[in-house]
Design a protein around this motif. Sequence first.
Motif, PDB file in Angstrom:
ATOM      1  N   ARG A  14      -3.367  -7.626  -6.168  1.00  0.00           N
ATOM      2  CA  ARG A  14      -3.625  -7.758  -4.732  1.00  0.00           C
ATOM      3  C   ARG A  14      -3.785  -6.384  -4.078  1.00  0.00           C
ATOM      4  NH1 ARG A  14      -5.602 -12.084  -2.827  1.00  0.00           N
ATOM      5  NH2 ARG A  14      -6.778 -11.525  -4.655  1.00  0.00           N
ATOM      6  N   GLN A  15      -2.926  -5.436  -4.453  1.00  0.00           N
ATOM      7  CA  GLN A  15      -2.958  -4.114  -3.839  1.00  0.00           C
ATOM      8  C   GLN A  15      -4.218  -3.351  -4.220  1.00  0.00           C
ATOM      9  OE1 GLN A  15       0.867  -2.346  -3.701  1.00  0.00           O
ATOM     10  NE2 GLN A  15       0.105  -0.280  -3.424  1.00  0.00           N
ATOM     11  N   LYS A  50      -5.654  -6.130  -0.512  1.00  0.00           N
ATOM     12  CA  LYS A  50      -5.203  -7.361   0.135  1.00  0.00           C
ATOM     13  C   LYS A  50      -3.840  -7.145   0.778  1.00  0.00           C
ATOM     14  CE  LYS A  50      -8.854  -9.427  -1.266  1.00  0.00           C
ATOM     15  NZ  LYS A  50      -9.907  -9.782  -0.335  1.00  0.00           N
ATOM     16  N   VAL A  69      -0.876  -8.506   0.511  1.00  0.00           N
ATOM     17  CA  VAL A  69       0.366  -8.620  -0.254  1.00  0.00           C
ATOM     18  C   VAL A  69       0.298  -7.652  -1.426  1.00  0.00           C
ATOM     19  CG1 VAL A  69       1.819 -10.167  -1.594  1.00  0.00           C
ATOM     20  CG2 VAL A  69       0.608 -11.034   0.413  1.00  0.00           C
ATOM     21  N   VAL A  89      -0.214 -14.463   6.403  1.00  0.00           N
ATOM     22  CA  VAL A  89      -1.164 -13.598   5.711  1.00  0.00           C
ATOM     23  C   VAL A  89      -2.603 -13.932   6.121  1.00  0.00           C
ATOM     24  CG1 VAL A  89      -2.062 -12.994   3.419  1.00  0.00           C
ATOM     25  CG2 VAL A  89       0.387 -13.272   3.755  1.00  0.00           C
ATOM     26  N   GLY A 116      -7.821 -14.476   3.949  1.00  0.00           N
ATOM     27  CA  GLY A 116      -6.461 -14.378   3.443  1.00  0.00           C
ATOM     28  C   GLY A 116      -5.944 -15.657   2.817  1.00  0.00           C
ATOM     29  N   THR A 125      -6.647 -16.953  -0.124  1.00  0.00           N
ATOM     30  CA  THR A 125      -6.251 -16.711  -1.513  1.00  0.00           C
ATOM     31  C   THR A 125      -4.924 -15.960  -1.566  1.00  0.00           C
ATOM     32  OG1 THR A 125      -8.559 -16.684  -2.218  1.00  0.00           O
ATOM     33  CG2 THR A 125      -6.957 -15.674  -3.704  1.00  0.00           C
ATOM     34  N   SER A 126      -4.751 -14.959  -0.719  1.00  0.00           N
ATOM     35  CA  SER A 126      -3.479 -14.230  -0.690  1.00  0.00           C
ATOM     36  C   SER A 126      -2.331 -15.152  -0.309  1.00  0.00           C
ATOM     37  CB  SER A 126      -3.556 -13.047   0.279  1.00  0.00           C
ATOM     38  OG  SER A 126      -4.426 -12.058  -0.222  1.00  0.00           O
TER      39      SER A 126
END
Length: 164
Positions: free
Chosen positions: A29-30, A34, A36, A83, A93, A95-96
């Motif tokens: 994610r990072q 994203k 989270v 999110v 967001g 998916t996150s």
Amino acid sequence: MTEFWDIAPFSWQGVLTCAACGWLLGLERQLRGKPVGIRTAILIVLGTYVFMRLATSLSDNSLDHARVLGQIVTGVGFLGAGVMMSRDGQIQGVTSAAVVWLMAGLGMIIAFDYGRQALLLCGFVLFVLVGLDKVESTFSALRRGVHRKWESSRKKPEIPDQHG
């Protein structure tokens, strides 16, 4: 001295498994920028592990465990909702948020001593996040509507010349 390191009813193996799953999903994610990231992901997986493990240690009643599990699912759903946001009429967001919800599931799986299964599921989730992204990028039919890449669909506004 060994008593100091005893974290019963939790286990170091469980904590490290939580950290591994959170680190892997948070890194993905990072790296994509994203909301989270690594720290948040580790804390979500570890937090759900702690709450679920604590519940199982306080009561032998499986109905109590189910209640705690249900409350975690609901609470983390609200965390995931935070999110998501709307930008230019499109919701982003999702998916996150789904990954946050799944991280909680991994923490609960680890709390019930299914660490190996949690790691395998974590690997599958990484495949879904990375592998399917590559498939979507390959086939233009999969990049329509809301699945269109934000960066490629956004047009830069023209700035008028100050002199006329």
